[in-house]
Design an enzyme around this catalytic site. Sequence first.
Site, PDB file in Angstrom:
ATOM      1  N   GLY A   1      33.876  62.578  46.982  1.00  7.06           N
ATOM      2  CA  GLY A   1      32.927  63.364  46.269  1.00  7.06           C
ATOM      3  C   GLY A   1      33.227  64.850  46.479  1.00  7.06           C
ATOM      4  N   LEU A   2      32.437  65.592  45.670  1.00  9.73           N
ATOM      5  CA  LEU A   2      32.821  67.151  46.006  1.00  9.73           C
ATOM      6  C   LEU A   2      32.610  67.568  47.263  1.00  9.73           C
ATOM      7  CD1 LEU A   2      30.820  68.282  42.658  1.00  9.73           C
ATOM      8  CD2 LEU A   2      33.205  67.976  43.003  1.00  9.73           C
ATOM      9  N   SER A   3      33.365  68.916  47.575  1.00 10.43           N
ATOM     10  CA  SER A   3      32.899  69.514  48.660  1.00 10.43           C
ATOM     11  C   SER A   3      31.376  69.527  48.822  1.00 10.43           C
ATOM     12  CB  SER A   3      33.626  70.590  48.624  1.00 10.43           C
ATOM     13  OG  SER A   3      33.316  71.323  50.079  1.00 10.43           O
ATOM     14  N   GLY A   4      30.725  69.409  50.025  1.00 11.30           N
ATOM     15  CA  GLY A   4      29.347  69.487  49.934  1.00 11.30           C
ATOM     16  C   GLY A   4      28.323  68.336  49.563  1.00 11.30           C
ATOM     17  N   SER A   5      29.194  67.503  49.334  1.00  8.13           N
ATOM     18  CA  SER A   5      28.474  66.150  48.750  1.00  8.13           C
ATOM     19  C   SER A   5      27.928  65.309  49.959  1.00  8.13           C
ATOM     20  CB  SER A   5      29.209  65.161  47.590  1.00  8.13           C
ATOM     21  OG  SER A   5      30.536  64.668  48.482  1.00  8.13           O
ATOM     22  N   GLY A   6      28.498  65.536  51.034  1.00  6.08           N
ATOM     23  CA  GLY A   6      27.909  64.744  52.305  1.00  6.08           C
ATOM     24  C   GLY A   6      28.906  63.869  53.101  1.00  6.08           C
ATOM     25  N   LYS A   7      30.091  63.787  52.481  1.00  7.70           N
ATOM     26  CA  LYS A   7      31.004  63.053  53.069  1.00  7.70           C
ATOM     27  C   LYS A   7      31.115  62.834  54.581  1.00  7.70           C
ATOM     28  CE  LYS A   7      34.413  65.000  50.778  1.00  7.70           C
ATOM     29  NZ  LYS A   7      33.575  66.013  50.346  1.00  7.70           N
ATOM     30  N   SER A   8      31.211  64.249  55.064  1.00 11.54           N
ATOM     31  CA  SER A   8      31.318  64.183  56.537  1.00 11.54           C
ATOM     32  C   SER A   8      30.086  63.848  57.115  1.00 11.54           C
ATOM     33  CB  SER A   8      31.564  65.621  57.108  1.00 11.54           C
ATOM     34  OG  SER A   8      33.007  66.115  56.454  1.00 11.54           O
TER      35      SER A   8
ATOM     36  N   SER B   1      39.256  63.687  47.708  1.00 11.16           N
ATOM     37  CA  SER B   1      40.210  62.749  47.153  1.00 11.16           C
ATOM     38  C   SER B   1      39.871  62.522  45.898  1.00 11.16           C
ATOM     39  CB  SER B   1      40.177  61.319  47.790  1.00 11.16           C
ATOM     40  OG  SER B   1      38.957  60.651  47.987  1.00 11.16           O
TER      41      SER B   1
HETATM   42  N1  ATP Z   1      21.475  62.555  51.449  1.00  9.28           N
HETATM   43  C1  ATP Z   1      22.472  63.532  51.952  1.00  9.28           C
HETATM   44  N2  ATP Z   1      23.540  62.896  52.382  1.00  9.28           N
HETATM   45  C2  ATP Z   1      24.439  63.660  53.118  1.00  9.28           C
HETATM   46  N3  ATP Z   1      24.309  65.383  53.381  1.00  9.28           N
HETATM   47  C3  ATP Z   1      23.247  65.636  52.838  1.00  9.28           C
HETATM   48  C4  ATP Z   1      22.089  64.805  52.209  1.00  9.28           C
HETATM   49  N4  ATP Z   1      21.199  65.647  51.869  1.00  9.28           N
HETATM   50  C5  ATP Z   1      21.437  66.713  52.549  1.00  9.28           C
HETATM   51  N5  ATP Z   1      22.688  66.801  52.757  1.00  9.28           N
HETATM   52  C6  ATP Z   1      23.361  68.168  53.368  1.00  9.28           C
HETATM   53  O1  ATP Z   1      24.550  68.561  52.600  1.00  9.28           O
HETATM   54  C7  ATP Z   1      25.565  69.020  53.295  1.00  9.28           C
HETATM   55  C8  ATP Z   1      26.845  68.076  53.082  1.00  9.28           C
HETATM   56  O2  ATP Z   1      27.918  68.597  53.755  1.00  9.28           O
HETATM   57  P1  ATP Z   1      28.989  68.015  54.345  1.00  9.28           P
HETATM   58  O3  ATP Z   1      29.775  68.792  55.118  1.00  9.28           O
HETATM   59  O4  ATP Z   1      28.701  66.709  54.842  1.00  9.28           O
HETATM   60  O5  ATP Z   1      29.905  67.766  52.788  1.00  9.28           O
HETATM   61  P2  ATP Z   1      31.365  67.084  52.594  1.00  9.28           P
HETATM   62  O6  ATP Z   1      31.379  66.289  51.678  1.00  9.28           O
HETATM   63  O7  ATP Z   1      31.983  66.754  54.029  1.00  9.28           O
HETATM   64  O8  ATP Z   1      32.088  68.642  52.251  1.00  9.28           O
HETATM   65  P3  ATP Z   1      33.742  68.927  52.268  1.00  9.28           P
HETATM   66  O9  ATP Z   1      34.481  68.093  51.385  1.00  9.28           O
HETATM   67  O10 ATP Z   1      33.775  70.253  52.283  1.00  9.28           O
HETATM   68  O11 ATP Z   1      34.192  68.409  53.769  1.00  9.28           O
HETATM   69  C9  ATP Z   1      25.100  69.116  54.696  1.00  9.28           C
HETATM   70  O12 ATP Z   1      24.490  70.391  54.787  1.00  9.28           O
HETATM   71  C10 ATP Z   1      23.689  68.039  54.828  1.00  9.28           C
HETATM   72  O13 ATP Z   1      23.191  68.244  55.825  1.00  9.28           O
HETATM   73 MG    MG Z   2      33.800  67.196  55.184  1.00  6.51          MG
END
Ligand code: ATP
Ligand code: MG
Length: 197
Positions: free
Chosen positions: A33-40, A107
């Site tokens: 998923g996109l950056s910030g979608s919540g993967k981590s 990815s």
């Molecule tokens: N249902 C949800 N699932 C996951 N994250 C959520 C949800 N609702 C809100 N959030 C918030 O969205 C943000 C997701 O950030 P996260 O760093 O997990 O994204 P990421 O996909 O790992 O990005 P990156 O590709 O930049 O590493 C966090 O601040 C988290 O608290």
């Molecule tokens: Mg991440």
Amino acid sequence: MTTKNIVRHTGQATLRDREQFCRQKPHTLWFTGLSGSGKSTLSFALERRMLDRGKACYVLDGDNVRHGLNRDLGFSPRDRAENIRRIAEVARLMNDAGLVVMCAFISPFRKDREMARSIIGPEYFTEIYLDAGLDVCEERDPKGLYEKARAGVIPGFTGVSAPYEWPEHPSLTLDTGRMSIGECLESQDELILFTRV
Ligand SMILES: Nc1ncnc2c1ncn2[C@@H]1O[C@H](COP(=O)(O)OP(=O)(O)OP(=O)(O)O)[C@@H](O)[C@H]1O
Ligand SMILES: [Mg+2]
């Protein structure tokens, strides 16, 4: 590079032995998923939940891996492919060791995720699409990366100046823009069942 003169050495313990030792079936949950979608966020929350349920598991996280194993790689399509290839090989080794692995990587390219599926083995690979929408991810911007990408400071940023190819047949799609973290975790509970022996 050739593997012509390299002969695989078979050990005395089988995968089945390691499964019994770990009392679980190894598996890879691949979060895309996109950056910030919540993967981590979801991968590490799931790791906590699984450990609490007695599962031996580990998170391979995009940012963390780029600090070490893949520190020599950038974000060109070629480097992104190599990033995913190495991660998939590591996940495969971890699965072979008996672990459940969560992979948290943007990815963005279908062909790279298909490569991961084939390296890891389709029966051990589950793709989870975190479908939050660019507007939601950009609004969150937890690392300030979208702001930099819009300002042209980060070139080739997925969703802004580089493509994201959404999965055509993910095993699970979670709209993390609408669902809470708790709801997302609950809908992943059945994935934990995959790991039952
Ligand atoms: N249902 C949800 N699932 C996951 N994250 C959520 C949800 N609702 C809100 N959030 C918030 O969205 C943000 C997701 O950030 P996260 O760093 O997990 O994204 P990421 O996909 O790992 O990005 P990156 O590709 O930049 O590493 C966090 O601040 C988290 O608290
Ligand atoms: Mg991440």
